[in-house]
Design an enzyme around this catalytic site. Sequence first.
Site, PDB file in Angstrom:
ATOM      1  N   HIS A   1       1.282  -1.431   0.149  1.00  0.00           N
ATOM      2  CA  HIS A   1       0.281   0.182  -0.450  1.00  0.00           C
ATOM      3  C   HIS A   1       0.798   1.495   0.168  1.00  0.00           C
ATOM      4  O   HIS A   1       0.691   2.178  -0.758  1.00  0.00           O
ATOM      5  CB  HIS A   1      -1.248  -0.077   1.348  1.00  0.00           C
TER       6      HIS A   1
ATOM      7  N   CYS B   1      -3.626  -1.519 -16.068  1.00  0.00           N
ATOM      8  CA  CYS B   1      -3.807  -0.221 -15.384  1.00  0.00           C
ATOM      9  C   CYS B   1      -3.154  -0.993 -14.168  1.00  0.00           C
ATOM     10  O   CYS B   1      -3.410   0.245 -13.182  1.00  0.00           O
ATOM     11  CB  CYS B   1      -5.449   0.154 -15.185  1.00  0.00           C
TER      12      CYS B   1
END
Lengths: 867, 867
Positions: A438, A822
């Site tokens: 993250h 993506c």
Amino acid sequence: MKALLGGKGANLAEMTNIGLPVPPGLTITTEACSAYYENGGKLPEAIMNEVKEYLEVVEKQAGKKFGDLENPLLVSVRSGASISMPGMMDTVLNLGLNEETVVSVAKNTNNERFAYDAYRRFIQMFSDVVLEIPKHEFEDILTEQKKEQGVDFDQELSVDSLKALIQKYKKLVLDESGKPFPSDPLEQLSLAIDAVFRSWNNDRAIIYRNLNKISHDIGTAVNVQSMVFGNMGNDSGTGVAFTRNPSTGENLLYGEFLTNAQGEDVVAGIRTPRPISELKDEMPEIYKQFTEIANMLEQKYQDMQDIEFTIERGRLYMLQTRNGKRTAQASVRVAYEMANEGLITKEQAIMMVEPDQLNQLLHRQIDPNAELNVIAKGLPASPGAASGHVVFDSDEAEFLGKGGKKVLLVRTETTPDDIHGIIVSQGILTSRGGMTSHAAVVARGMGKPCVCGCESLVVDYNKKEITVNNYKIKEGDVVSIDGATGRVILGEVPMKDPEMAEEYINILKWADEFKKLTVRANADTPEDARKARMFGATGIGLVRTEHMFMGQDRLPHVQKMILAETVDERKDALEIILPMQKEDFYGILKEMEGFPVTIRLLDPPLHEFLPNLEDLLVETTTLKLTGADPEKLEEKMTLLKKAKNLHEFNPMLGHRGCRLGITYNEIYEMQIRAIHMANAELTQEGIKVYPEIEIPLTVDASEMRFFKAMIERVAQEVMEESGVNIEYKIGTMIEMPRAVLVADELAELCDFFSFGTNDLTQTTFGFSRDDSQGKFLQHYIEMKLLKEDPFIAIDRRGVGKMMLLAVEGGRRTKPDLEIGICGEHGGEPSSVEFCHEIGLNFVSCSPYRVPIARLAAARAAINDKKN
Amino acid sequence: MKALLGGKGANLAEMTNIGLPVPPGLTITTEACSAYYENGGKLPEAIMNEVKEYLEVVEKQAGKKFGDLENPLLVSVRSGASISMPGMMDTVLNLGLNEETVVSVAKNTNNERFAYDAYRRFIQMFSDVVLEIPKHEFEDILTEQKKEQGVDFDQELSVDSLKALIQKYKKLVLDESGKPFPSDPLEQLSLAIDAVFRSWNNDRAIIYRNLNKISHDIGTAVNVQSMVFGNMGNDSGTGVAFTRNPSTGENLLYGEFLTNAQGEDVVAGIRTPRPISELKDEMPEIYKQFTEIANMLEQKYQDMQDIEFTIERGRLYMLQTRNGKRTAQASVRVAYEMANEGLITKEQAIMMVEPDQLNQLLHRQIDPNAELNVIAKGLPASPGAASGHVVFDSDEAEFLGKGGKKVLLVRTETTPDDIHGIIVSQGILTSRGGMTSHAAVVARGMGKPCVCGCESLVVDYNKKEITVNNYKIKEGDVVSIDGATGRVILGEVPMKDPEMAEEYINILKWADEFKKLTVRANADTPEDARKARMFGATGIGLVRTEHMFMGQDRLPHVQKMILAETVDERKDALEIILPMQKEDFYGILKEMEGFPVTIRLLDPPLHEFLPNLEDLLVETTTLKLTGADPEKLEEKMTLLKKAKNLHEFNPMLGHRGCRLGITYNEIYEMQIRAIHMANAELTQEGIKVYPEIEIPLTVDASEMRFFKAMIERVAQEVMEESGVNIEYKIGTMIEMPRAVLVADELAELCDFFSFGTNDLTQTTFGFSRDDSQGKFLQHYIEMKLLKEDPFIAIDRRGVGKMMLLAVEGGRRTKPDLEIGICGEHGGEPSSVEFCHEIGLNFVSCSPYRVPIARLAAARAAINDKKN
């Protein structure tokens, strides 16, 4: 000619052919090696006769004679197979020295110490590799000699010590081999050649060839080359030069030299080398010759050269030339200017710049000349350098950051809860998580420096301190990180600002002329979108709507929505979020006027919007035992209950993506309505926008059918309400293997596909990206079980096959289906190349990686044309 | 003839053709329907004339006349397309009644109430479906009439009330349609036929055809059949009979009848029906005719029949025959005996028994006649019934269970920590988790009843109670579960023991003659292996070595191994485990003498062997705050630290399977050594064993290469130590999509593949089996987004494609590669069928499902031959 002359031999021949003054030499071909083995492992006399014959040519070229007392020729002997091979005899230098010639060398170089040291080294090297007397026995004698003389280092040995050492070495050779050390240069040469051929079949070389499937029959060549010396007086010298400045790229000879010196003198640092420009005054002829050669080499190799040379008694010798290493900045400038000079084509210029290098140019860097106290090393997760006061908590970071303090957020790992802390921080440092954790993903998205997975840091939130090796870092201490290398440095460090030079911009413009792939950016805000356009993105490939849910003004409503007990309560909360989401989409779409914008509906599991379960457990237990605040306890218990309810063993494989849209379809409907409303408003304002609504985590066409109906129904409603006709596209992420397998069915319902290669890599390998790094993935790479981290570069043999299956499946049903990527891979050069190869239409990456992707896409297209 | 006559019409014709006395009737073909529409939606006169013509034939056969005052013919009118279709007109009964004929019926049946009630119903039905007057308007009048008469139920209405009702109905019809209710039977018939044809094109029928892609042109037929009445005196009657006993399967007519009664009388329960055998005395001729017909029907349909019949004035009419529903026991017996009687072939017998039915026969069942207080329903996770005292904790369960108490373990979910509690419990009940949750898998493996995912239970460990709807269940209360249906029952319930009948054993022997797949069992202990052989398994397809690590005598050493700080400490712990593991393998291999045994090396993440992280958090927080026991705190803190260290966000995608063998290769080496040692010992004893060493979770050939080298090296060592030559096979699980994609490379290194379809389903869908059930998977199935739970039956379109890719890839490299499946799917019939279809060699399932798999495998092979 490599098969016959070997790699080195062919190289020497080539340098000679283009007219470079290389020290004369000869190559004994690989055929001789075969003859050697056919002759039962003995050097055939015929070959040695030929060697002698050609040696005379070498002597003539060098103006020296083997064993001559005036001007003795010394040579190096090297093996040289067509493939370089560890385990084989490498090099013997200074062959030709003996008790007589060493005296001449001492006299000629006016350096007795040099001559005897060279002799001593020659004996040692020759005895080791040719006579096979264990090296350590010579080392023992050397150590003893140093002790005797009372010195610590080899170079402190006096001439007398060296002379004594040589005698001791010779005694050792006699004892070990039963023969005196050979003093006849021709005998030395013949023994050395024999040793090279013999080493072709030693154990290590055989094992190496077996492992690498190299034929045992090809044999090795032997290179005999005359030695040259730069320390033969003031008409001699040595130096190193780049044809252009390797730091800035400026087209000006760059380097340094020393007169009357050997290369080692430059390294030893006893004398300070002088800039190459001064050679012009010192030896104008040599300088002129050298600049001409430098030019010729650039012409020949069509690249900046890194050249080593020696001048022996007024004669220039080129010892080596190779493409020079350079900084990112130099790389771009050299490529751009060489193309402008007509030396290379635009294509060549593009191929000369490594896409990853561009990354450095857009971020602040640590001053390369600064002295640093590096205390740890983590993963280089997001480039750029940052210094700041250590803070362990995102609320604290936000408080201090907004107060104007420079903070560095340090966490074991970050979660979406930390977004506000990350935003205000100079950089992020975590002790866990990989290149796609993250922290890493968010930091790269924001173009913020980040070092993560720095496992040697022990972060103690309670004590608010970090322990790393022997250091303790307290909250508030200043630490710096270098996101390009992963270094963690104590204290503040001097930085260099980035520049976006003209060459840089132009190289990218050229790249756009060649690339076939469209490059889009991942962006969640109008600011990101603006940045993306600035970096040359021609569309947004991924808007993550969940990032909007994290805003401090929305989170309370989002939490209310999650905690809702009934559908109506949930809808009430969504009513409040709707206008905010509409504004979000309005802003991004407007910023990207004229370009497509792919908006992904809510993706992460809902528990990510609630406080952490483990924290809640500790908090409620504490509140229960202390009995201090019953009201707070109750509030926390409600949160704990919901968090437990939402808790999943494997959230990555859980209730997320369009599964949320199936079970809580009012959330997706709100988002769809917000997109359509923003679209209608902008259309009314005459702004042409191209929204693309994207469904994440699809596994079956039935899901797509469900959402397509919803999107079309809501569009109808919005068009009726607004009186505006809107256009949009509908598509899906391809990120689960099952979506790949039913791609043909999905394509019927889709205008586009977009690969989510992070998730696809996770499910294809069964590797959790958050868990695998730092646990076992490193082992896989260290043990060479995997060549690369598949979360960084697309794993072509597995994930890549999946992608190809999906492309084939989708285009079988809909030949003009638009397909892109993506995931994080969209900005990684080798992955971009792969996307080009399998015929995708676009790649999308974080704005800061758009230039890299543009360049990589161009390189892929150029490579394609070449093949 | 179905296209012309429709489904029902064809059926009636068929029954008539084989000589059954069915009430005479006629069918108006689908061609007439086309004619109707071509005629502008009006019944062509020619058709009605033909109907009248054939009606005379019916009248003759029935011995009655339409509209006759003596013996009036009444008919039913039904639509009948070739495909049954909701939304179309269904049935009008008793057509032909009017004010005159009703009197005759009353007289003939000697039952005025029956006649007028039939008339009242006819008007209501006809008005609704033919005249299209809303049904509820009749219902309103009916309710009023009951109120008027002061009664609650329809059947309490007096004859006078019924007569009054009929007049009110007729008035309503006149008011609503403007015409009196038609009294001419022929007019009634023509209107009804018109209504059937009209209904072909009503909205619901059109939508249904569109949805189901049925042509709008095929049209419907109309069936007109004479009504028969069993209540026309003592020479009339009605009954239902099975050609064999549907409960036991005994070959003896089984059923009941009533004289002078309608079928409704049987249902209403006013009179007690008599056993069919008594019909022999009552009406010997009819009984003889009926038994002959029953035999003929069995011959014709080659299956046990469920027959409805009516006797009208001494004439037998067959109203319906269909294959009879039966218990599992009857199913097996009927199939076996019919084959022995020569009525059907062995293949047919096998095809007659549903594999899932076998499951019931091996477990205790709740007495089907018992009255039960069902308080909740969960998932039927493992069949069988169990009663026991509720216990919430596995230690407590073990303590009480070993003390001889019957306990039922109730948990929110179970983990490997609960194994000792599960072993001693009668059954397991969980509030979370699906059909493949830990509790379910373990329970099925042990053949223990289990109900799981019973979400309406609120389990409170602190209060030691369960709340479910309005009940509170305390620890110690007795609760029963039915693992075959998912029912949770308050209190103890009466049970029935299972029997393994001769028929059962023989049917399975026949199955073995036909099946192509080998059926193995999953077993972790010698006891399981013995059970597996008893159920007919010819090998072990999966030994889960981790279950051995859970034993109370090993766990402390396993934990020591996990907590080890150095490789040496870890090796010390492994030294202690080695001889235990060797004994484990020795026992299983010996038990399976002559058959292959696939042993999978350690698979689950190591944290599963440590206490739960959340529990540790609460414990340590409590200990810290109370300060009571500093020593215990320290111990718990150590465990907490390690548990945190091993904690993973997505353990399913984490550090498990052969990844453990990569990072802690000493664990795998210990297991491999234990297998080889057991093999050597048994070989020395002259016992022929076939161990197969299996690597779990492989994603790349490099892993397999690594372990293959290790297995071969250790084998060499063990052979040298023992002086015995051992043989073994090496293979891999195929459970990650990437393994599928590199199956060709893996096959080079493998003797066998075994599909782990649980994991493969998880990663292909991105569905965590522990999280998806109870969260979103139900929604998917309820909303028909997925047809079936892919964790129960193999998802052929996704996971199945994967399997096929792996089979093709593997056999491309190694055509004789042995391939099987050892996931939960290996015992599920449709999955077994799929495994047969794609050419696997074996399936492996829990011992209790081996018979099911054997039967399913045979059925698949037989189906295959048919196609």
